[in-house]
Design an enzyme around this catalytic site. Structure first.
Site, PDB file in Angstrom:
ATOM      1  N   GLU A  39      -1.844   1.376  -4.643  1.00 24.15           N
ATOM      2  CA  GLU A  39      -2.295   2.396  -5.382  1.00 24.15           C
ATOM      3  C   GLU A  39      -1.256   2.840  -6.431  1.00 24.15           C
ATOM      4  OE1 GLU A  39      -2.271   2.120  -2.255  1.00 24.15           O
ATOM      5  OE2 GLU A  39      -4.655   2.496  -1.468  1.00 24.15           O
ATOM      6  N   ASP A  94       0.805  -1.173   0.115  1.00 26.35           N
ATOM      7  CA  ASP A  94       0.005  -0.080  -0.141  1.00 26.35           C
ATOM      8  C   ASP A  94       0.841   1.122   0.029  1.00 26.35           C
ATOM      9  OD1 ASP A  94      -3.019   0.794   0.642  1.00 26.35           O
ATOM     10  OD2 ASP A  94      -1.759   2.179   1.611  1.00 26.35           O
ATOM     11  N   ILE A  96       0.181   8.640   1.826  1.00 23.56           N
ATOM     12  CA  ILE A  96       0.985   9.988   2.354  1.00 23.56           C
ATOM     13  C   ILE A  96       0.322  10.093   3.721  1.00 23.56           C
ATOM     14  CG2 ILE A  96       1.329  12.661   2.472  1.00 23.56           C
ATOM     15  CD1 ILE A  96       0.824  12.312  -0.891  1.00 23.56           C
ATOM     16  N   HIS A  97       1.382  10.112   4.851  1.00 24.91           N
ATOM     17  CA  HIS A  97       0.896  10.265   5.943  1.00 24.91           C
ATOM     18  C   HIS A  97       1.726  11.586   6.730  1.00 24.91           C
ATOM     19  CE1 HIS A  97      -1.443   6.542   6.745  1.00 24.91           C
ATOM     20  NE2 HIS A  97      -0.665   6.130   5.850  1.00 24.91           N
ATOM     21  N   ARG A  98       1.312  11.894   7.870  1.00 24.81           N
ATOM     22  CA  ARG A  98       1.728  12.944   8.758  1.00 24.81           C
ATOM     23  C   ARG A  98       3.078  12.572   9.448  1.00 24.81           C
ATOM     24  NH1 ARG A  98      -2.420  15.971  12.614  1.00 24.81           N
ATOM     25  NH2 ARG A  98      -1.411  15.287  14.411  1.00 24.81           N
ATOM     26  N   GLU A 154      -3.452  21.731   9.173  1.00 24.38           N
ATOM     27  CA  GLU A 154      -4.173  20.492   8.647  1.00 24.38           C
ATOM     28  C   GLU A 154      -5.045  21.031   7.289  1.00 24.38           C
ATOM     29  OE1 GLU A 154      -3.523  17.611   8.085  1.00 24.38           O
ATOM     30  OE2 GLU A 154      -2.425  16.810   9.641  1.00 24.38           O
TER      31      GLU A 154
HETATM   32 MN    MN Z   1      -4.745   1.700   0.154  1.00 26.35          MN
END
Ligand code: MN
Length: 449
Positions: A241, A174, A177-179, A297
């Site tokens: 993705e 997978d 984009i994460h913080r 955010e």
């Molecule tokens: Mn996913």
């Protein structure tokens, strides 16, 4: 048509550098500066005034250009790019598609995925330079010009890190984009919104008492940045993705084996961080600043620092020669496009399957950061179609669980023109009879209301 000439004049976009080269050929889309800028509470502020648009606090409503900062205070031989996806027009150039049709293009790409492939390490530019965490002088804070967006932020944030990890049981991967906040010389904190797929992998690894290898690729083809923002049910657990990005380019994304962990990274990335999500370790996000704040955010408010979130122990940083760091600000048109165009694709896909030909188009509006508000253009061909537009709206809420509001308009309304949408609401809408409320539904955790 001019567009075709432009295509032949410009090389295709295959990575961050070719995307920037394309922007340089377009009037008003690119600004580069040699004036030194501080990544601490200055860089993002400059961009907010020059480029951001969208939900960013206004000095201006315009969507400004991409900015590239060539001189970063405290860093040598690294520049910073911000805002590539910060206008729908720019995204349309990157993906060679009319701005109004981007949601349709993304929908078609999800339906025709091309899986990523692995290439030999020797040909992967992202590994031209290697820094190992075991080196005596290794310090993320000196290697990476991650901006601290405001004075009260919890720390320097990696806002455009494409996190890639795999299911410890099935091997399915997978990308999201994460913080990510830099917490020490070799640690990052990672906030995963509940339900995210990498969190499912992390929990499986943790239950087995094992770390989860994770690569973070920074500075890539914008097609990957947008494809990575798809969420379930459109891309269910186990759907990589990156295969959507492959479809967008008609060519598989090339991956390379990491140097220090059993995972792959995007071969053309400017910078790759290799690390492991540690089992049973949590950190307070603002442990270094005690401000209670994380960073600005997408809804246009500063997010709260989380009490206890997972930690990535970094093993290595690899990069291209003279790399380009890539960042964004949460509020603003860049988030709107990255989150919103996949939202549009998800709604078009689900409603299209349930009632073909009825939903002409969708706009995941800037006011909702691309997530909270959708304007849907529904075609009623016969009196019996009355009411079906409401079914389409219900489907939209299932297609994208973070959606909060839907505005339904007829086919003569330009959904990309807010004035036109507001006109339709003034002239065709009676709030007390035409509004449908769905009580008690959870939306996005960052919705301040
Ligand atoms: Mn996913």
């Amino acid at each position: 048509m001019p567009k075709k000439e432009q295509q032949s004049a410009c090389p295709p976009v295959t990575d961050l550098r070719s995307a920037l080269a394309l922007l340089k050929t377009l009037p008003g889309e690119y600004v580069e500066t040699d004036t030194e800028v501080d990544p601490h509470a200055e860089l993002s502020g400059v961009y907010r005034y020059v480029g951001a648009g969208g939900t960013c606090q206004r000095p201006t409503r315009k969507n400004g250009p991409v900015m590239v900062f060539n001189r970063i205070k405290g860093f040598d031989d690294i520049s910073v790019a911000i805002g590539l996806n910060g206008s729908r027009k720019r995204v349309s150039h990157f993906l060679n598609c009319e701005p109004e049709k981007l949601g349709h293009l993304l929908k078609d790409s999800v339906q025709n995925p091309i899986a990523p492939v692995e290439i030999e390490g020797a040909s992967a530019v992202c590994q031209e330079v290697v820094h190992l965490a075991s080196d005596a002088d290794f310090d993320l804070r000196k290697l990476l010009p991650a901006p601290t967006n405001t004075e009260e932020d919890a720390g320097p944030y990696i806002t455009m890190g494409l996190c890639y990890a795999s299911d410890p049981e099935t091997g399915e991967s997978d990308i999201t984009i994460h913080r990510l906040c830099v917490q020490s010389s070799d640690e990052l904190s990672m906030w995963l919104t509940p339900g995210r797929h990498i969190d499912a992998f992390r929990m499986k690894a943790e239950a087995a008492g094992k770390p989860l290898p994770i690569s973070i690729s920074i500075g890539v083809d914008p097609a990957i940045e947008i494809a990575a923002c798809f969420e379930p049910p459109t891309t269910p657990l186990g759907f990589d993705e990156l295969s959507v990005a492959g479809a967008l380019r008609g060519r598989a994304v090339e991956m390379v084996k990491c140097k220090t962990i059993n995972e792959k990274a995007i071969a053309h990335a400017e910078i790759v961080i290799e690390g492991e999500l540690l089992p049973n370790v949590r950190v307070r996000e603002d442990q270094n600043t005690n401000t209670g704040k994380a960073m600005p955010e997408f809804p246009g408010y500063t997010g709260e620092a989380k009490e206890a979130i997972p930690v990535i122990k970094v093993k290595a940083v690899t990069h291209r020669q003279k790399p380009i760091w890539r960042t964004t600000v949460g509020p603003g048109e860049e988030h709107v496009n990255m989150a919103g165009i996949p939202t549009e694709a998800s709604i078009l896909d689900m409603v299209g399957r349930a009632m073909p030909g009825k939903l002409l188009n969708v706009f995941a509006h800037s006011a909702g950061g691309g997530k909270l508000l959708a304007v849907m253009q529904f075609k009623k061909s016969a009196p019996v179609d009355e009411g079906r537009q409401r079914q389409a709206a219900l489907l939209a809420f299932s297609a994208f669980p973070e959606l909060k509001h839907v505005i339904l308009v007829d086919e003569d309304v330009d959904i990309f023109d807010s004035d036109d949408v507001m006109w339709a609401m003034q002239t065709r809408y009676q709030g007390d009879v035409d509004t449908v409320f769905i009580p008690g539904v959870r939306c996005h955790p960052l919705d301040p209301s």
